[in-house]
Design an enzyme around this catalytic site. Structure first.
Site, PDB file in Angstrom:
ATOM      1  N   CYS A  19       0.850  -1.192   0.000  1.00 27.36           N
ATOM      2  CA  CYS A  19       0.000   0.000   0.000  1.00 27.36           C
ATOM      3  C   CYS A  19       0.888   1.245   0.000  1.00 27.36           C
ATOM      4  O   CYS A  19       1.804   1.370   0.809  1.00 27.36           O
ATOM      5  CB  CYS A  19      -0.922  -0.003   1.206  1.00 27.36           C
ATOM      6  SG  CYS A  19      -1.978  -1.460   1.284  1.00 27.36           S
ATOM      7  N   TYR A  21       0.558   4.261   0.948  1.00 27.65           N
ATOM      8  CA  TYR A  21       0.580   5.203   2.062  1.00 27.65           C
ATOM      9  C   TYR A  21       0.940   4.542   3.391  1.00 27.65           C
ATOM     10  O   TYR A  21       0.759   5.134   4.452  1.00 27.65           O
ATOM     11  CB  TYR A  21      -0.774   5.892   2.213  1.00 27.65           C
ATOM     12  CG  TYR A  21      -1.963   4.956   2.277  1.00 27.65           C
ATOM     13  CD1 TYR A  21      -2.022   3.921   3.194  1.00 27.65           C
ATOM     14  CD2 TYR A  21      -3.036   5.097   1.400  1.00 27.65           C
ATOM     15  CE1 TYR A  21      -3.102   3.069   3.258  1.00 27.65           C
ATOM     16  CE2 TYR A  21      -4.132   4.249   1.449  1.00 27.65           C
ATOM     17  CZ  TYR A  21      -4.163   3.235   2.387  1.00 27.65           C
ATOM     18  OH  TYR A  21      -5.228   2.384   2.438  1.00 27.65           O
ATOM     19  N   CYS A  22       1.449   3.324   3.379  1.00 23.05           N
ATOM     20  CA  CYS A  22       1.694   2.572   4.620  1.00 23.05           C
ATOM     21  C   CYS A  22       2.650   3.315   5.543  1.00 23.05           C
ATOM     22  O   CYS A  22       3.835   3.491   5.238  1.00 23.05           O
ATOM     23  CB  CYS A  22       2.259   1.194   4.300  1.00 23.05           C
ATOM     24  SG  CYS A  22       2.625   0.204   5.769  1.00 23.05           S
ATOM     25  N   SER A 122      -9.130  -3.339   6.624  1.00 22.60           N
ATOM     26  CA  SER A 122      -8.788  -2.117   5.898  1.00 22.60           C
ATOM     27  C   SER A 122      -9.481  -2.127   4.535  1.00 22.60           C
ATOM     28  O   SER A 122      -9.223  -3.006   3.712  1.00 22.60           O
ATOM     29  CB  SER A 122      -7.274  -2.015   5.709  1.00 22.60           C
ATOM     30  OG  SER A 122      -6.620  -1.924   6.956  1.00 22.60           O
ATOM     31  N   ARG A 134      -4.039   0.315  -2.924  1.00 21.43           N
ATOM     32  CA  ARG A 134      -3.897  -0.927  -2.174  1.00 21.43           C
ATOM     33  C   ARG A 134      -3.717  -2.140  -3.086  1.00 21.43           C
ATOM     34  O   ARG A 134      -4.217  -3.232  -2.820  1.00 21.43           O
ATOM     35  CB  ARG A 134      -5.080  -1.120  -1.232  1.00 21.43           C
ATOM     36  CG  ARG A 134      -5.210  -0.004  -0.190  1.00 21.43           C
ATOM     37  CD  ARG A 134      -6.303  -0.281   0.830  1.00 21.43           C
ATOM     38  NE  ARG A 134      -6.021  -1.439   1.637  1.00 21.43           N
ATOM     39  CZ  ARG A 134      -5.244  -1.454   2.714  1.00 21.43           C
ATOM     40  NH1 ARG A 134      -4.654  -0.337   3.110  1.00 21.43           N
ATOM     41  NH2 ARG A 134      -5.039  -2.557   3.388  1.00 21.43           N
ATOM     42  N   CYS A 252      -0.276  10.908  25.678  1.00 22.45           N
ATOM     43  CA  CYS A 252      -0.135   9.564  25.122  1.00 22.45           C
ATOM     44  C   CYS A 252      -0.659   8.535  26.121  1.00 22.45           C
ATOM     45  O   CYS A 252      -0.379   8.603  27.318  1.00 22.45           O
ATOM     46  CB  CYS A 252       1.324   9.274  24.789  1.00 22.45           C
ATOM     47  SG  CYS A 252       1.944  10.290  23.424  1.00 22.45           S
ATOM     48  N   ASP A 268       2.562   2.407  18.407  1.00 26.46           N
ATOM     49  CA  ASP A 268       2.704   1.918  17.043  1.00 26.46           C
ATOM     50  C   ASP A 268       3.358   2.947  16.133  1.00 26.46           C
ATOM     51  O   ASP A 268       4.039   2.604  15.162  1.00 26.46           O
ATOM     52  CB  ASP A 268       1.312   1.556  16.508  1.00 26.46           C
ATOM     53  CG  ASP A 268       1.368   0.706  15.260  1.00 26.46           C
ATOM     54  OD1 ASP A 268       2.406   0.070  15.019  1.00 26.46           O
ATOM     55  OD2 ASP A 268       0.365   0.663  14.526  1.00 26.46           O
ATOM     56  N   CYS A 308      -2.751  26.064  22.156  1.00 26.65           N
ATOM     57  CA  CYS A 308      -3.789  25.032  22.264  1.00 26.65           C
ATOM     58  C   CYS A 308      -4.605  25.226  23.545  1.00 26.65           C
ATOM     59  O   CYS A 308      -5.836  25.141  23.531  1.00 26.65           O
ATOM     60  CB  CYS A 308      -3.160  23.647  22.241  1.00 26.65           C
ATOM     61  SG  CYS A 308      -2.418  23.187  20.666  1.00 26.65           S
ATOM     62  N   CYS A 311      -7.168  27.816  23.222  1.00 25.51           N
ATOM     63  CA  CYS A 311      -8.134  27.645  22.135  1.00 25.51           C
ATOM     64  C   CYS A 311      -9.501  27.272  22.707  1.00 25.51           C
ATOM     65  O   CYS A 311      -9.614  26.449  23.628  1.00 25.51           O
ATOM     66  CB  CYS A 311      -7.655  26.558  21.181  1.00 25.51           C
ATOM     67  SG  CYS A 311      -8.814  26.172  19.853  1.00 25.51           S
TER      68      CYS A 311
END
Length: 358
Positions: A19, A21-22, A122, A134, A252, A268, A308, A311
């Site tokens: 793919c 755009y992986c 996907s 893909r 996170c 990831d 931020c 905001c």
């Protein structure tokens, strides 16, 4: 001890598709080890055993790639058997797998049904759009989806939102709506900001979010609701609940990414040499959680720009996913997108939340 979520890459970044755009293929080029190979049984055992040592609560095992089904059905059977062996405390266990769907067959689907796997597939909407990025895999992916349906496996659809998909959202939504559970994730540029023809620009993403919400609302009012993860989370926030999506939490989250050789990383999107926490064959989850690298990772993830905090939409965005603030960890590259969306549809979302709470 708390619950633990572990994302596992049993074949590292290996995949039967290429793919364009992986993000993980791009990520691998920014580290010394391009591929960590195939997970061995000893690593599986150490991973599972130490997960149960760490947690007295629930444990979530998620399999991703590359294409995790390349590990083969016997790997998954052995993994589940290993979990059963070590689950002497009878903890709540959940399994999920993200796949391109092309390798799904009756054996895999029957196994997933028997063991209550949630399967993410996907699928980028229409055949023409899907095949353009893909590898002409649409027909095989749809065959896999029909196999999941045949075996009554719970599944959802993950669609990578590129500029092309954003420009054709009506057709893409129509193609995906029958599956009811959808997640649009914005296409990620290279880790150091490299841009590509299919990359999602901020202006296009903002307009796409408006369109997605309008389609979501129409489906809901028509009596055939569609779940879209981001919109679901916004409505949940407006109802006073915390976000389920870690990219909306303002920091996170806490989970572990296990590569095929047992190397552990905090996310990831950060399977990079500088963020390696350790190796599960050599150390414990507790030690890695309390280590300097995890502490630095989480501390940096909380460093949200002052603009931020000032905001008016910070409650809903909270700085966004850290990955969208790379490489500088400053303003989210989709800041303009979210402001545009909230300017246009926040009042409508509030009204919809009130309607749902009646």
């Amino acid at each position: 001890m708390p619950p633990i979520s572990i994302m596992i890459k049993p074949v590292s970044g290996a995949c039967n598709l290429q793919c364009r755009y992986c993000f993980y293929a791009d990520e691998a080029t920014h580290r010394q080890t391009l591929s960590y190979g195939v997970m061995q049984s000893e690593t599986v055992r150490n991973l599972v055993r130490k997960a149960f040592i760490y947690s007295d609560d629930a444990i979530s095992f998620t399999f991703q790639g590359g294409e995790p089904l390349l590990a083969g059905i016997e790997f998954f059977k052995s993994f589940v058997n290993c979990v059963s062996e070590y689950n002497t405390k009878r903890l709540q266990i959940s399994f999920s797998v993200q796949t391109n769907g092309t390798l799904l067959d009756d054996e895999f689907c029957a196994f997933f049904a028997e063991n209550n796997f949630l399967v993410g597939v996907s699928l980028d909407g229409t055949k023409e759009i899907h095949d353009s990025l893909r590898g002409n895999s649409y027909d095989d992916t749809m065959k896999g989806i029909r196999c999941l349906q045949k075996h009554s496996v719970e599944f959802n659809i993950l669609c990578v939102l590129t500029n092309n998909i954003a420009d054709n959202l009506q057709d893409v939504w129509k193609a995906l709506a029958p599956f009811r559970y959808i997640q649009f994730i914005p296409c990620i540029d290279g880790f150091y900001g490299e841009s590509y023809p299919y990359s999602l620009d901020a202006a296009t993403y903002g307009k796409a979010l408006v369109k997605i919400f309008d389609l979501y609302k129409t489906a809901l009012y028509s009596g055939a609701p569609i779940s879209e993860r981001r919109i679901d989370n916004y409505l949940s926030l407006l109802a006073g609940f915390p976000p389920e999506h870690c990219g909306m939490s303002g920091e996170c989250g806490m989970y572990f990414l296990c590569e095929a050789d047992g190397s552990i990383f905090p996310c990831d999107f950060y399977v990079l040499d500088e963020w390696k926490l350790g190796n599960i064959n050599e150390t414990s989850f507790m030690r890695m959680e309390k280590g300097d690298i995890m502490s630095r990772f989480q501390s940096e993830g909380r460093q949200i720009p002052d603009e931020c905090h000032n905001c008016k939409y910070f409650l809903f965005c909270r700085g966004g996913c850290r990955r969208d603030r790379e490489p500088t960890l400053l303003t989210n590259r989709f800041c303009e997108s979210y402001k545009y969306f909230f300017d246009k549809r926040l009042d409508d979302m509030k009204s919809l939340t009130m309607w749902l709470s009646r």
